[in-house]
Design an enzyme around this catalytic site. Structure first.
Site, PDB file in Angstrom:
ATOM      1  N   LYS A  68       0.843  -1.216   0.000  1.00  0.00           N
ATOM      2  CA  LYS A  68       0.000   0.000   0.000  1.00  0.00           C
ATOM      3  C   LYS A  68       0.873   1.259   0.000  1.00  0.00           C
ATOM      4  O   LYS A  68       0.676   2.177  -0.781  1.00  0.00           O
ATOM      5  CB  LYS A  68      -0.920   0.028   1.241  1.00  0.00           C
ATOM      6  N   ARG A  72      -9.912   0.435   8.892  1.00  0.00           N
ATOM      7  CA  ARG A  72      -9.398  -0.885   9.244  1.00  0.00           C
ATOM      8  C   ARG A  72     -10.380  -1.680  10.084  1.00  0.00           C
ATOM      9  O   ARG A  72     -10.092  -2.811  10.467  1.00  0.00           O
ATOM     10  CB  ARG A  72      -8.156  -0.689  10.091  1.00  0.00           C
ATOM     11  N   ARG A  84      12.381  -4.250   5.293  1.00  0.00           N
ATOM     12  CA  ARG A  84      11.953  -2.885   4.938  1.00  0.00           C
ATOM     13  C   ARG A  84      12.732  -1.808   5.687  1.00  0.00           C
ATOM     14  O   ARG A  84      13.014  -1.926   6.871  1.00  0.00           O
ATOM     15  CB  ARG A  84      10.462  -2.711   5.252  1.00  0.00           C
ATOM     16  N   ARG A 129      11.180   0.251  11.193  1.00  0.00           N
ATOM     17  CA  ARG A 129      10.057   0.431  12.109  1.00  0.00           C
ATOM     18  C   ARG A 129      10.164  -0.530  13.282  1.00  0.00           C
ATOM     19  O   ARG A 129      10.563  -1.673  13.108  1.00  0.00           O
ATOM     20  CB  ARG A 129       8.735   0.189  11.350  1.00  0.00           C
ATOM     21  N   ARG A 151       0.009  -8.262  13.984  1.00  0.00           N
ATOM     22  CA  ARG A 151      -0.564  -7.351  12.975  1.00  0.00           C
ATOM     23  C   ARG A 151      -1.410  -8.139  11.972  1.00  0.00           C
ATOM     24  O   ARG A 151      -2.488  -7.694  11.566  1.00  0.00           O
ATOM     25  CB  ARG A 151       0.561  -6.588  12.263  1.00  0.00           C
TER      26      ARG A 151
HETATM   27  P1  AP5 Z   1       4.932  -1.390   1.969  1.00  0.00           P
HETATM   28  O1  AP5 Z   1       4.409  -0.816   0.711  1.00  0.00           O
HETATM   29  O2  AP5 Z   1       5.702  -0.486   2.864  1.00  0.00           O
HETATM   30  O3  AP5 Z   1       3.781  -2.146   2.782  1.00  0.00           O
HETATM   31  P2  AP5 Z   1       2.387  -1.614   3.345  1.00  0.00           P
HETATM   32  O4  AP5 Z   1       1.276  -2.288   2.624  1.00  0.00           O
HETATM   33  O5  AP5 Z   1       2.363  -0.125   3.405  1.00  0.00           O
HETATM   34  O6  AP5 Z   1       2.431  -2.284   4.792  1.00  0.00           O
HETATM   35  P3  AP5 Z   1       2.510  -1.663   6.243  1.00  0.00           P
HETATM   36  O7  AP5 Z   1       3.369  -2.605   7.051  1.00  0.00           O
HETATM   37  O8  AP5 Z   1       2.876  -0.232   6.232  1.00  0.00           O
HETATM   38  O9  AP5 Z   1       1.028  -1.828   6.686  1.00  0.00           O
HETATM   39  P4  AP5 Z   1       0.476  -1.903   8.091  1.00  0.00           P
HETATM   40  O10 AP5 Z   1      -0.939  -1.904   7.806  1.00  0.00           O
HETATM   41  O11 AP5 Z   1       0.947  -3.015   8.940  1.00  0.00           O
HETATM   42  O12 AP5 Z   1       1.112  -0.619   8.836  1.00  0.00           O
HETATM   43  P5  AP5 Z   1       0.545   0.851   9.084  1.00  0.00           P
HETATM   44  O13 AP5 Z   1       1.669   1.778   9.047  1.00  0.00           O
HETATM   45  O14 AP5 Z   1      -0.643   1.101   8.248  1.00  0.00           O
HETATM   46  O15 AP5 Z   1       5.855  -2.654   1.570  1.00  0.00           O
HETATM   47  C1  AP5 Z   1       6.486  -3.443   2.545  1.00  0.00           C
HETATM   48  C2  AP5 Z   1       7.890  -3.846   2.070  1.00  0.00           C
HETATM   49  O16 AP5 Z   1       7.800  -4.664   0.908  1.00  0.00           O
HETATM   50  C3  AP5 Z   1       8.749  -2.644   1.659  1.00  0.00           C
HETATM   51  O17 AP5 Z   1      10.061  -2.883   2.073  1.00  0.00           O
HETATM   52  C4  AP5 Z   1       8.640  -2.617   0.142  1.00  0.00           C
HETATM   53  O18 AP5 Z   1       9.802  -2.067  -0.464  1.00  0.00           O
HETATM   54  C5  AP5 Z   1       8.446  -4.079  -0.218  1.00  0.00           C
HETATM   55  N1  AP5 Z   1       7.548  -4.268  -1.363  1.00  0.00           N
HETATM   56  C6  AP5 Z   1       6.426  -3.534  -1.656  1.00  0.00           C
HETATM   57  N2  AP5 Z   1       5.838  -4.019  -2.765  1.00  0.00           N
HETATM   58  C7  AP5 Z   1       6.585  -5.088  -3.174  1.00  0.00           C
HETATM   59  C8  AP5 Z   1       6.485  -6.014  -4.269  1.00  0.00           C
HETATM   60  N3  AP5 Z   1       5.488  -5.923  -5.151  1.00  0.00           N
HETATM   61  N4  AP5 Z   1       7.425  -6.996  -4.365  1.00  0.00           N
HETATM   62  C9  AP5 Z   1       8.442  -7.089  -3.456  1.00  0.00           C
HETATM   63  N5  AP5 Z   1       8.597  -6.229  -2.414  1.00  0.00           N
HETATM   64  C10 AP5 Z   1       7.679  -5.251  -2.268  1.00  0.00           C
HETATM   65  O19 AP5 Z   1       0.018   0.718  10.605  1.00  0.00           O
HETATM   66  C11 AP5 Z   1       0.911   0.556  11.673  1.00  0.00           C
HETATM   67  C12 AP5 Z   1       0.153   0.494  12.995  1.00  0.00           C
HETATM   68  O20 AP5 Z   1      -0.548   1.726  13.218  1.00  0.00           O
HETATM   69  C13 AP5 Z   1      -0.932  -0.585  13.104  1.00  0.00           C
HETATM   70  O21 AP5 Z   1      -0.403  -1.832  13.490  1.00  0.00           O
HETATM   71  C14 AP5 Z   1      -1.870   0.037  14.169  1.00  0.00           C
HETATM   72  O22 AP5 Z   1      -1.340  -0.125  15.457  1.00  0.00           O
HETATM   73  C15 AP5 Z   1      -1.830   1.507  13.813  1.00  0.00           C
HETATM   74  N6  AP5 Z   1      -2.885   1.914  12.848  1.00  0.00           N
HETATM   75  C16 AP5 Z   1      -2.685   2.449  11.612  1.00  0.00           C
HETATM   76  N7  AP5 Z   1      -3.855   2.694  10.992  1.00  0.00           N
HETATM   77  C17 AP5 Z   1      -4.827   2.338  11.877  1.00  0.00           C
HETATM   78  C18 AP5 Z   1      -6.252   2.348  11.821  1.00  0.00           C
HETATM   79  N8  AP5 Z   1      -6.922   2.794  10.740  1.00  0.00           N
HETATM   80  N9  AP5 Z   1      -6.935   1.892  12.896  1.00  0.00           N
HETATM   81  C19 AP5 Z   1      -6.292   1.458  14.002  1.00  0.00           C
HETATM   82  N10 AP5 Z   1      -4.946   1.402  14.112  1.00  0.00           N
HETATM   83  C20 AP5 Z   1      -4.209   1.842  13.060  1.00  0.00           C
HETATM   84 MG    MG Z   2       2.491   1.309   4.934  1.00  0.00          MG
END
Ligand code: AP5
Ligand code: MG
Length: 240
Positions: A40, A115, A154, A187, A198
């Site tokens: 994402k 979410r 990452r 992170r 997660r």
């Molecule tokens: P990347 O694109 O960074 O992954 P992502 O989908 O953004 O995954 P996240 O880990 O950021 O999602 P998340 O939902 O766990 O975390 P968030 O920050 O939202 O890609 C990952 C890696 O793979 C990178 O190194 C990239 O280079 C590589 N990659 C990408 N595409 C690729 C491909 N096609 N092939 C190979 N490699 C690839 O949330 C964090 C925390 O915040 C949550 O746990 C929660 O505590 C809180 N939070 C956030 N939003 C909410 C909400 N709405 N409600 C409640 N709590 C929330």
């Molecule tokens: Mg992300």
């Protein structure tokens, strides 16, 4: 407000050209949904630039709040560190406020929000008040088994949210952001143990949100296991 007299002519001109180009783009209100590591945050900056949208990642906003120890950050930190969701009230508030920013004028990409079904319902209310709605939800579908390698390799640039990967998307210089030259960080929640929590939160609380949007006929599935550029092509096709 910044004093425009101090802004370099070249910066001013490129911003004017960007605004001119953007004025011809249609509005888009998008949601990117998928498990941790599904891509994402990798695809959002590309789509944001192409369609002149703002990229609202609740994860990035919460991490910034934690880093600067704001009251919001202090409330969010414990849940984030253990891979649980923060409360619906916290994230609904930050999204409602962020959507009012001028950079969201042509629309937005919501990355990591909603979410829970409760967040999705609140979002519907928020948009109804603004006389708008969601145009498309992209579901980054991927098998859990691929995600540990993505997450543990990452590196991120905190202020822009740009993601790198030691194997799949290495920066030009190890440990350094390609655009700003600033240091990259890992992170705190990017380890195998917290990833399990997660993923559990995703399957129990976020998968019902995918059904919620499927019923509204705005959902498109993206094969997120493909190589990054192939995923970009699929996303562009889905949005054209
Ligand atoms: P990347 O694109 O960074 O992954 P992502 O989908 O953004 O995954 P996240 O880990 O950021 O999602 P998340 O939902 O766990 O975390 P968030 O920050 O939202 O890609 C990952 C890696 O793979 C990178 O190194 C990239 O280079 C590589 N990659 C990408 N595409 C690729 C491909 N096609 N092939 C190979 N490699 C690839 O949330 C964090 C925390 O915040 C949550 O746990 C929660 O505590 C809180 N939070 C956030 N939003 C909410 C909400 N709405 N409600 C409640 N709590 C929330
Ligand atoms: Mg992300």
């Amino acid at each position: 407000m910044a004093d425009l007299e101090d802004v370099q002519t070249v910066d001013l001109m490129s911003e004017l050209l960007r605004r001119l180009k953007c004025s011809q783009k249609p509005d888009k209100r998008l949601i990117f949904i998928g498990p941790p590591g599904s891509g994402k945050g990798t695809q959002s900056p590309i789509v944001k630039d192409e369609f002149c949208l703002c990229h609202l990642s609740t994860g990035d906003m919460l991490r910034a709040a934690v880093a600067s120890k704001t009251p919001l950050g202090l409330k969010a930190k414990e849940a984030m560190d253990k891979g649980a969701l923060v409360t619906d009230e916290l994230v609904v508030g930050i999204i409602d406020e962020a959507m009012n920013k001028p950079r969201c004028q042509k629309g937005f990409i919501l990355d990591g929000f909603p979410r829970t079904v409760a967040q999705a319902e609140k979002l519907d209310e928020m948009l109804k008040k603004r006389g708008t709605g969601i145009d498309k939800v992209l579901n980054f579908a991927i098998d859990d088994s691929v995600l540990e390698e993505r997450i543990t390799g990452r590196w991120i640039h905190p202020s822009s949210g740009r993601s790198y990967h030691t194997k799949f998307a290495p920066p030009k210089t190890p440990g350094v952001d390609d655009i700003t030259g600033e240091p990259l960080i890992q992170r705190k929640d990017d380890n195998a143990e917290v990833l399990r929590s997660r993923l559990a939160a995703f399957h129990s609380q976020t998968e019902p949100v995918i059904d919620y949007y499927a019923k509204k006929a705005v959902l498109t599935n993206i094969k997120a296991e493909k190589a990054p550029q192939e995923v970009t092509s699929e996303v562009q096709k889905a949005l054209s």
